[in-house]
Design a protein around this motif. Structure first.
Motif, PDB file in Angstrom:
ATOM      1  N   LYS A  60       0.833  -1.212   0.000  1.00 50.81           N
ATOM      2  CA  LYS A  60       0.000   0.000   0.000  1.00 50.81           C
ATOM      3  C   LYS A  60       0.864   1.258   0.000  1.00 50.81           C
ATOM      4  O   LYS A  60       0.655   2.164  -0.805  1.00 50.81           O
ATOM      5  N   SER A  61       1.825   1.320   0.886  1.00 46.01           N
ATOM      6  CA  SER A  61       2.715   2.489   0.966  1.00 46.01           C
ATOM      7  C   SER A  61       3.559   2.623  -0.293  1.00 46.01           C
ATOM      8  O   SER A  61       3.862   3.741  -0.718  1.00 46.01           O
ATOM      9  N   THR A  62       3.911   1.516  -0.893  1.00 51.42           N
ATOM     10  CA  THR A  62       4.692   1.548  -2.134  1.00 51.42           C
ATOM     11  C   THR A  62       3.920   2.270  -3.231  1.00 51.42           C
ATOM     12  O   THR A  62       4.491   3.068  -3.983  1.00 51.42           O
ATOM     13  N   ILE A  63       2.626   2.023  -3.330  1.00 50.64           N
ATOM     14  CA  ILE A  63       1.798   2.685  -4.339  1.00 50.64           C
ATOM     15  C   ILE A  63       1.792   4.192  -4.090  1.00 50.64           C
ATOM     16  O   ILE A  63       1.971   4.997  -5.009  1.00 50.64           O
ATOM     17  N   LEU A  64       1.608   4.581  -2.838  1.00 49.65           N
ATOM     18  CA  LEU A  64       1.563   6.002  -2.513  1.00 49.65           C
ATOM     19  C   LEU A  64       2.923   6.666  -2.725  1.00 49.65           C
ATOM     20  O   LEU A  64       2.990   7.805  -3.205  1.00 49.65           O
ATOM     21  N   CYS A  65       4.000   5.979  -2.399  1.00 49.01           N
ATOM     22  CA  CYS A  65       5.352   6.502  -2.664  1.00 49.01           C
ATOM     23  C   CYS A  65       5.559   6.696  -4.165  1.00 49.01           C
ATOM     24  O   CYS A  65       6.124   7.708  -4.604  1.00 49.01           O
ATOM     25  N   ALA A  66       5.104   5.740  -4.944  1.00 43.92           N
ATOM     26  CA  ALA A  66       5.260   5.824  -6.401  1.00 43.92           C
ATOM     27  C   ALA A  66       4.514   7.031  -6.960  1.00 43.92           C
ATOM     28  O   ALA A  66       5.042   7.748  -7.827  1.00 43.92           O
ATOM     29  N   ILE A  67       3.319   7.281  -6.478  1.00 44.72           N
ATOM     30  CA  ILE A  67       2.560   8.443  -6.954  1.00 44.72           C
ATOM     31  C   ILE A  67       3.303   9.728  -6.610  1.00 44.72           C
ATOM     32  O   ILE A  67       3.471  10.611  -7.452  1.00 44.72           O
ATOM     33  N   CYS A  68       3.777   9.825  -5.393  1.00 35.57           N
ATOM     34  CA  CYS A  68       4.500  11.015  -4.958  1.00 35.57           C
ATOM     35  C   CYS A  68       5.771  11.217  -5.783  1.00 35.57           C
ATOM     36  O   CYS A  68       6.004  12.306  -6.325  1.00 35.57           O
ATOM     37  N   LEU A  69       6.591  10.184  -5.922  1.00 35.47           N
ATOM     38  CA  LEU A  69       7.831  10.294  -6.690  1.00 35.47           C
ATOM     39  C   LEU A  69       7.555  10.510  -8.174  1.00 35.47           C
ATOM     40  O   LEU A  69       8.252  11.274  -8.836  1.00 35.47           O
ATOM     41  N   GLY A  70       6.534   9.845  -8.682  1.00 36.70           N
ATOM     42  CA  GLY A  70       6.201   9.966 -10.098  1.00 36.70           C
ATOM     43  C   GLY A  70       5.773  11.371 -10.493  1.00 36.70           C
ATOM     44  O   GLY A  70       5.968  11.802 -11.618  1.00 36.70           O
ATOM     45  N   LEU A  71       5.204  12.097  -9.544  1.00 44.64           N
ATOM     46  CA  LEU A  71       4.769  13.470  -9.814  1.00 44.64           C
ATOM     47  C   LEU A  71       5.827  14.506  -9.426  1.00 44.64           C
ATOM     48  O   LEU A  71       5.535  15.690  -9.352  1.00 44.64           O
ATOM     49  N   GLY A  72       7.053  14.023  -9.192  1.00 47.17           N
ATOM     50  CA  GLY A  72       8.171  14.940  -8.953  1.00 47.17           C
ATOM     51  C   GLY A  72       8.574  15.130  -7.513  1.00 47.17           C
ATOM     52  O   GLY A  72       9.488  15.903  -7.220  1.00 47.17           O
ATOM     53  N   GLY A  73       7.925  14.441  -6.595  1.00 49.43           N
ATOM     54  CA  GLY A  73       8.308  14.545  -5.191  1.00 49.43           C
ATOM     55  C   GLY A  73       9.700  13.984  -4.966  1.00 49.43           C
ATOM     56  O   GLY A  73      10.155  13.098  -5.688  1.00 49.43           O
ATOM     57  N   GLN A  74      10.372  14.501  -3.966  1.00 49.91           N
ATOM     58  CA  GLN A  74      11.718  14.044  -3.644  1.00 49.91           C
ATOM     59  C   GLN A  74      11.671  13.013  -2.518  1.00 49.91           C
ATOM     60  O   GLN A  74      10.817  13.101  -1.623  1.00 49.91           O
ATOM     61  N   PRO A  75      12.573  12.038  -2.535  1.00 43.28           N
ATOM     62  CA  PRO A  75      12.554  10.957  -1.544  1.00 43.28           C
ATOM     63  C   PRO A  75      12.488  11.391  -0.078  1.00 43.28           C
ATOM     64  O   PRO A  75      11.740  10.776   0.686  1.00 43.28           O
ATOM     65  N   PRO A  76      13.209  12.430   0.363  1.00 45.18           N
ATOM     66  CA  PRO A  76      13.118  12.794   1.789  1.00 45.18           C
ATOM     67  C   PRO A  76      11.697  13.150   2.235  1.00 45.18           C
ATOM     68  O   PRO A  76      11.344  12.967   3.389  1.00 45.18           O
ATOM     69  N   LEU A  77      10.877  13.600   1.327  1.00 46.60           N
ATOM     70  CA  LEU A  77       9.487  13.925   1.627  1.00 46.60           C
ATOM     71  C   LEU A  77       8.728  12.699   2.150  1.00 46.60           C
ATOM     72  O   LEU A  77       7.814  12.817   2.954  1.00 46.60           O
ATOM     73  N   LEU A  78       9.137  11.523   1.708  1.00 47.59           N
ATOM     74  CA  LEU A  78       8.438  10.286   2.059  1.00 47.59           C
ATOM     75  C   LEU A  78       8.882   9.696   3.389  1.00 47.59           C
ATOM     76  O   LEU A  78       8.221   8.812   3.925  1.00 47.59           O
TER      77      LEU A  78
END
Length: 142
Positions: A60-78
């Motif tokens: 579940k968290s992997t899907i949400l991480c992918a959406i965040c990163l895919g839209l330009g979010g940076q890893p520390p945000l997660l």
């Protein structure tokens, strides 16, 4: 006198009817390749409220991480890692996230893709894998 049961739920939408019900900017599709635990998977969220549920450890968290990163979010945000390359599946070189966004009326669909390459990017603790990702919008590198 007979009573009718009235459902407050809207009818199920399919195909083109379903696509027309997405508000502009909504996520219509998420495709992951070699991203953490997913080898090759595609999700199609509905045009209304979506909830990601499942037992512990199912991604579940992997899907949400992918959406965040895919839209330009940076890893520390997660709060999981500082380097995008840590989201690449073990023993794989490249991971990709593809997100399809619902367009405005009479406009083309936008497909945003982030490709993370283990062999690219700066090395070192403070570098955090900068430049390890390549971004595409509708197939064109940006």
């Amino acid at each position: 006198m007979s009573e009718e049961l009235v459902s407050s739920s809207p009818p199920r939408l399919t195909g083109e009817d379903k696509l027309r019900h997405y508000k502009p900017g909504s996520i219509r599709r998420v495709k992951l390749k070699n991203f953490l635990t997913y080898v090759d998977v595609e999700f199609n969220p509905g045009p209304r409220l979506n909830v990601v549920i499942g037992p512990n450890g199912t991604g579940k968290s992997t899907i949400l991480c992918a959406i965040c990163l895919g839209l330009g979010g940076q890893p520390p945000l997660l709060g999981r890692a500082d380097d995008a390359r840590t989201f690449i599946m073990h023993e794989k070189q490249i991971a990709s996230i593809e997100i399809e966004i619902a367009p405005h009326v009479d406009q083309p669909t936008h497909i945003i893709q982030r490709v993370i390459d283990r062999s690219k990017g700066a090395i070192g603790r403070s570098a955090r894998g900068k430049a390890a990702s390549t971004y595409f919008i509708n197939g064109k590198e940006v």
